[in-house]
Every structure is written in C-alpha cells, then in structure tokens.
Design an enzyme around this catalytic site. Sequence first.
Site, PDB file in Angstrom:
ATOM      1  N   TYR A 141       0.838  -1.214   0.000  1.00  0.00           N
ATOM      2  CA  TYR A 141       0.000   0.000   0.000  1.00  0.00           C
ATOM      3  C   TYR A 141       0.873   1.265   0.000  1.00  0.00           C
ATOM      4  CZ  TYR A 141      -3.811   3.112   1.564  1.00  0.00           C
ATOM      5  OH  TYR A 141      -4.736   4.124   1.675  1.00  0.00           O
ATOM      6  N   LYS A 159       1.161   4.201  -2.889  1.00  0.00           N
ATOM      7  CA  LYS A 159       0.854   5.611  -2.615  1.00  0.00           C
ATOM      8  C   LYS A 159       2.072   6.514  -2.874  1.00  0.00           C
ATOM      9  CE  LYS A 159      -3.445   4.936  -1.567  1.00  0.00           C
ATOM     10  NZ  LYS A 159      -4.522   5.441  -2.438  1.00  0.00           N
TER      11      LYS A 159
HETATM   12  P1  NAP Z   1     -13.295   2.375   1.073  1.00  0.00           P
HETATM   13  O1  NAP Z   1     -14.327   2.931   1.993  1.00  0.00           O
HETATM   14  O2  NAP Z   1     -12.792   0.995   1.286  1.00  0.00           O
HETATM   15  O3  NAP Z   1     -13.852   2.523  -0.426  1.00  0.00           O
HETATM   16  C1  NAP Z   1     -13.066   2.090  -1.500  1.00  0.00           C
HETATM   17  C2  NAP Z   1     -13.730   2.472  -2.797  1.00  0.00           C
HETATM   18  O4  NAP Z   1     -12.867   2.062  -3.865  1.00  0.00           O
HETATM   19  C3  NAP Z   1     -15.059   1.790  -2.993  1.00  0.00           C
HETATM   20  O5  NAP Z   1     -15.982   2.722  -3.530  1.00  0.00           O
HETATM   21  C4  NAP Z   1     -14.748   0.696  -4.022  1.00  0.00           C
HETATM   22  O6  NAP Z   1     -15.828   0.441  -4.909  1.00  0.00           O
HETATM   23  C5  NAP Z   1     -13.638   1.344  -4.810  1.00  0.00           C
HETATM   24  N1  NAP Z   1     -12.822   0.379  -5.536  1.00  0.00           N
HETATM   25  C6  NAP Z   1     -11.989  -0.557  -5.027  1.00  0.00           C
HETATM   26  N2  NAP Z   1     -11.422  -1.267  -6.024  1.00  0.00           N
HETATM   27  C7  NAP Z   1     -11.895  -0.745  -7.187  1.00  0.00           C
HETATM   28  C8  NAP Z   1     -11.682  -1.031  -8.547  1.00  0.00           C
HETATM   29  N3  NAP Z   1     -10.846  -2.001  -8.926  1.00  0.00           N
HETATM   30  N4  NAP Z   1     -12.333  -0.293  -9.485  1.00  0.00           N
HETATM   31  C9  NAP Z   1     -13.188   0.683  -9.111  1.00  0.00           C
HETATM   32  N5  NAP Z   1     -13.441   1.005  -7.834  1.00  0.00           N
HETATM   33  C10 NAP Z   1     -12.791   0.295  -6.871  1.00  0.00           C
HETATM   34  O7  NAP Z   1     -11.991   3.294   1.048  1.00  0.00           O
HETATM   35  P2  NAP Z   1     -11.781   4.837   1.428  1.00  0.00           P
HETATM   36  O8  NAP Z   1     -11.289   4.882   2.827  1.00  0.00           O
HETATM   37  O9  NAP Z   1     -12.952   5.640   1.026  1.00  0.00           O
HETATM   38  O10 NAP Z   1     -10.526   5.154   0.489  1.00  0.00           O
HETATM   39  C11 NAP Z   1     -10.604   5.965  -0.671  1.00  0.00           C
HETATM   40  C12 NAP Z   1      -9.182   6.345  -1.089  1.00  0.00           C
HETATM   41  O11 NAP Z   1      -8.561   7.058  -0.024  1.00  0.00           O
HETATM   42  C13 NAP Z   1      -8.284   5.131  -1.371  1.00  0.00           C
HETATM   43  O12 NAP Z   1      -7.408   5.427  -2.438  1.00  0.00           O
HETATM   44  C14 NAP Z   1      -7.501   4.996  -0.089  1.00  0.00           C
HETATM   45  O13 NAP Z   1      -6.268   4.340  -0.285  1.00  0.00           O
HETATM   46  C15 NAP Z   1      -7.319   6.457   0.298  1.00  0.00           C
HETATM   47  N6  NAP Z   1      -7.014   6.663   1.706  1.00  0.00           N
HETATM   48  C16 NAP Z   1      -7.889   6.317   2.691  1.00  0.00           C
HETATM   49  C17 NAP Z   1      -7.548   6.532   4.020  1.00  0.00           C
HETATM   50  C18 NAP Z   1      -8.456   6.188   5.169  1.00  0.00           C
HETATM   51  O14 NAP Z   1      -8.033   6.348   6.325  1.00  0.00           O
HETATM   52  N7  NAP Z   1      -9.689   5.761   4.931  1.00  0.00           N
HETATM   53  C19 NAP Z   1      -6.292   7.094   4.323  1.00  0.00           C
HETATM   54  C20 NAP Z   1      -5.425   7.425   3.308  1.00  0.00           C
HETATM   55  C21 NAP Z   1      -5.797   7.226   1.991  1.00  0.00           C
HETATM   56  P3  NAP Z   1     -16.788  -0.860  -4.844  1.00  0.00           P
HETATM   57  O15 NAP Z   1     -17.253  -1.011  -3.429  1.00  0.00           O
HETATM   58  O16 NAP Z   1     -17.886  -0.504  -5.792  1.00  0.00           O
HETATM   59  O17 NAP Z   1     -15.963  -2.012  -5.307  1.00  0.00           O
END
Ligand code: NAP
Length: 256
Positions: free
Chosen positions: A163, A167
Amino acid sequence: MRYDTNRMEKNNLLALVTGASRGIGRAIVLELAKNNYDVAINYNRSEENARKLQEEAKTYGVKAEIFRADVSDYEQVVKLFADVKSTMGAPVSVLVNNAGITRDTLLMRMKPEDWHAVINTNLNAAFFCTREAIRDMAKARYGRIINIASVVGLTGNAGQANYSASKAGIIGLTKSTAREYAERGITANAIAPGFIATDMTEILKPEVKDGILHTIPVKRMGQPEDVANAVIFFAKDTSSYITGQVLAVDGGMTMC
Ligand code: NAP
C-alpha cells in the site's frame, strides 16, 4: 462552470471520481455536485450504493450518472472514458483518482498476489485513468487531476509495504504529470489523507485505532468530508498556479 462562447449557455464542468460508491469517493462526489460540477460516479462492486449516491448528487441540480468499471483493468478504463463521454456529452475536466484497496500484512507474509492487487488498483489504475483523460484535457487546454495518495506514501508503514509503495508511486505519477502538462493548463496534485473514518479503517482493531489516534495532534479521526474539501480546493479555477503538490489532510499527523 463555463460559458460556451458560441451559444452563451452555461455548462457545468464534468468530474469523474473513481471508486466513488463509498467512503471518501462518495463524499467527493457530493462536494463536487454541491459546487456545480456534473459528476460521473465510478464503482466496481457496490452498485446499490452508487445508485443512491447518484440520486443524492442530482438533488444539487447537476447531471449525475453511474459507471461500473474495474479501474485496475486497462480495457475497462478505456471503455469507461468512452461511456462517460457519450453518456454525459462532455469530456472529463476534473479527474479524481480515488479507488483504493488494502491487503495489509508483514513483508515476509505478503504474497505476490497481495502486492499485485494493491499496485494494480491503487497505482496502475491512476495511470490508466490519467492516460485516458489527458488527451481531451490537453485539447481543451484545461484540466484538474487530483490523486488520492496517503500519508504512508510519505512515511512508509509496517504491514503496508504494498500500500505504501502504491501511494508513494502515485505521488511520483502526480509530479511527473504536473511537469509534463503544466503548459497545457492542466494541474495535477495529490492529497495524502491520514486516518479517515471509512470502511477501510473500520476493520482495524480498537487497540490499533487507539494507537493511531495518539499520533494525531487534533485528536480525532478525519471524516471523508475533510478530504472532499481539499479536492474542491484543487479542482477550482482559482488553483491554476498550484501543481505537483501533496497536501496532507491528516490532523497534523505527519507535518513533513
Ligand atoms: P473504502 O471505503 O474501502 O472505499 C473504497 C472504494 O474504492 C469503494 O468505492 C470501491 O468500490 C472502490 N474500488 C476498489 N477497487 C476498485 C476497482 N478495482 N475499481 C473501481 N473502484 C474500486 O476506502 P476509502 O477509505 O474511502 O478510500 C478511498 C481512497 O482514499 C483510497 O485510495 C484509499 O487508499 C485512500 N485513503 C484512505 C484513508 C483512510 O483512512 N480511509 C487514508 C489514506 C488514503 P466498490 O465497493 O464498488 O468495489
């Protein structure tokens, strides 16, 4: 919002958000809609969530459509961009590369498939989408590319080699895109969220969450809306002199 100089009609700019069915992507779509962007909502598996989000976004008076595509698959990305353009009648002006997954484990236990899955979804997908978006943006001499990275792309993290590498890679992609396309009116910036309350962090054990909370100066988890607000900042016309930057939205966690 832009004026078509031939017809003097007001046109909303079109924003495509990948992985927008839940969490941070969902909040980004709603904030864009609130700010008068038409929104193309990409999802992979969560169709029902995507449909609900589409209805909610439409309440802001903008166009909103949903598009299923696994963005880690190049052929599906090509089709996604063709479908978005034909359905919405406009090319993508704002691209938010948000789709992301985790497959956390210590390096020694990390299977090659865990590595590939994370790199494919978090990094390759951002390259594929940028590649498909950039031609129309260059032609329009206008574009905003906003990549959702992570603080662990800056600092590294035990148990997240795949991961963190994805990033860190997205930060390199952002800066290279920014340099290549600055003269064409296209900006590329990255947001590095810290610890945000979504399904991705919900799965962490309470003791792990408590440990992380101690490292955050503002003493709370971030909300998806905290990230969405930063996206709007980069998306606006007024941010045309800001490119190649990484903005941490992390409650002061990293400060590097
Ligand atoms: P999340 O709640 O797990 O949601 C992930 C989203 O990505 C879902 O809508 C999922 O869609 C979609 N997704 C996954 N694989 C996919 C694919 N192959 N094609 C299209 N869509 C896909 O995650 P989140 O926390 O909102 O994270 C969003 C972004 O922020 C990510 O890049 C993550 O790495 C980054 N981020 C998050 C955090 C945190 O603390 N939450 C921190 C740093 C960075 P489906 O359900 O429709 O498959």
